[in-house]
Design an enzyme around this catalytic site. Structure first.
Site, PDB file in Angstrom:
ATOM      1  N   CYS A 241      38.495 -83.426 -10.712  1.00 49.88           N
ATOM      2  CA  CYS A 241      39.681 -82.830 -10.098  1.00 49.88           C
ATOM      3  C   CYS A 241      40.095 -81.602 -10.899  1.00 49.88           C
ATOM      4  O   CYS A 241      40.045 -81.614 -12.126  1.00 49.88           O
ATOM      5  CB  CYS A 241      40.811 -83.861 -10.102  1.00 49.88           C
ATOM      6  SG  CYS A 241      42.337 -83.291  -9.351  1.00 49.88           S
TER       7      CYS A 241
ATOM      8  N   HIS B 283      39.454 -87.218  -1.244  1.00 50.38           N
ATOM      9  CA  HIS B 283      40.083 -86.777  -2.495  1.00 50.38           C
ATOM     10  C   HIS B 283      41.263 -85.842  -2.199  1.00 50.38           C
ATOM     11  O   HIS B 283      42.366 -86.023  -2.732  1.00 50.38           O
ATOM     12  CB  HIS B 283      39.034 -86.060  -3.366  1.00 50.38           C
ATOM     13  CG  HIS B 283      39.581 -85.520  -4.647  1.00 50.38           C
ATOM     14  ND1 HIS B 283      39.276 -86.084  -5.868  1.00 50.38           N
ATOM     15  CD2 HIS B 283      40.423 -84.482  -4.909  1.00 50.38           C
ATOM     16  CE1 HIS B 283      39.911 -85.403  -6.819  1.00 50.38           C
ATOM     17  NE2 HIS B 283      40.607 -84.429  -6.264  1.00 50.38           N
ATOM     18  N   GLU B 284      41.024 -84.838  -1.351  1.00 50.19           N
ATOM     19  CA  GLU B 284      42.068 -83.826  -1.115  1.00 50.19           C
ATOM     20  C   GLU B 284      43.246 -84.396  -0.324  1.00 50.19           C
ATOM     21  O   GLU B 284      44.400 -84.061  -0.604  1.00 50.19           O
ATOM     22  CB  GLU B 284      41.478 -82.608  -0.401  1.00 50.19           C
ATOM     23  CG  GLU B 284      40.374 -81.880  -1.172  1.00 50.19           C
ATOM     24  CD  GLU B 284      40.776 -81.448  -2.575  1.00 50.19           C
ATOM     25  OE1 GLU B 284      41.986 -81.327  -2.852  1.00 50.19           O
ATOM     26  OE2 GLU B 284      39.863 -81.241  -3.409  1.00 50.19           O
TER      27      GLU B 284
END
Ligand SMILES: [Zn+2]
Length: 174
Positions: A91, A133-134
């Site tokens: 990240c 993830h986003e």
């Protein structure tokens, strides 16, 4: 428009739930694009970024993958496969830490594009886990929250030393 500072792990804003966008998101998208490109220049990788990471609590994500770019406004999943896979995730907000996570193999997504048009897409593998993830960021969820077990955190230095980046079925690097 300009590259912006990326919020780092520990910043309470990263834990906030972002608000739906009502109207244009052009300025945020332009800054996300510039910030992603700056990160790519300085780190040599990077595929996606969420607005909260530059301090904007708007449900906006910008992604570049497989030679295409995606401007996602108010994205939401319409499906997530029961079939999953594991990978080492990272990240922009903690670029020196790798986290072993489990993600759905395929997802369906509805969103609004840069021009305000409703769209949908299906994604699998690397694109699928990147979207998961986003979109997690938009709800204040970080990859570290998804760590599979106590052996699922690794510094980038140790991850490279062990050659974990060469292990099978990994799609690292946002
Ligand atoms: Zn992230």
């Amino acid at each position: 428009m300009a590259a912006r500072r990326i919020l780092q792990l520990g910043d309470p804003l990263l834990r906030a739930v972002s608000k739906a966008v009502d109207g244009g998101a052009g300025n945020v998208l332009a800054d996300l694009r510039d910030t992603l490109h700056e990160f790519q220049r300085t780190h040599g990788f990077g595929r996606g970024i969420s607005a909260v990471q530059i301090g904007e609590l708007s449900r906006v994500v910008y992604i570049e993958i497989h030679g295409k770019s995606y401007s996602l406004v108010n994205p939401r999943f319409t499906s997530m496969s029961a079939e999953t896979f594991e990978l080492w995730d990272d990240c922009f907000s903690f670029p020196e830490l790798l986290v072993r996570v489990r993600r759905s193999m395929t997802v369906g997504l509805k969103y609004v594009d840069e021009a305000g048009e409703p769209r949908s897409l299906e994604a699998s593998g690397a694109f699928s886990e990147l979207l998961q993830h986003e979109l997690d960021h938009l709800d204040g969820i970080l990859a570290i929250d998804r760590a599979i077990d106590q052996n699922s955190l690794c510094t980038r230095e140790e991850w490279l030393r062990q050659g974990l980046n060469a292990s099978t079925r990994t799609f690292p690097q946002h």
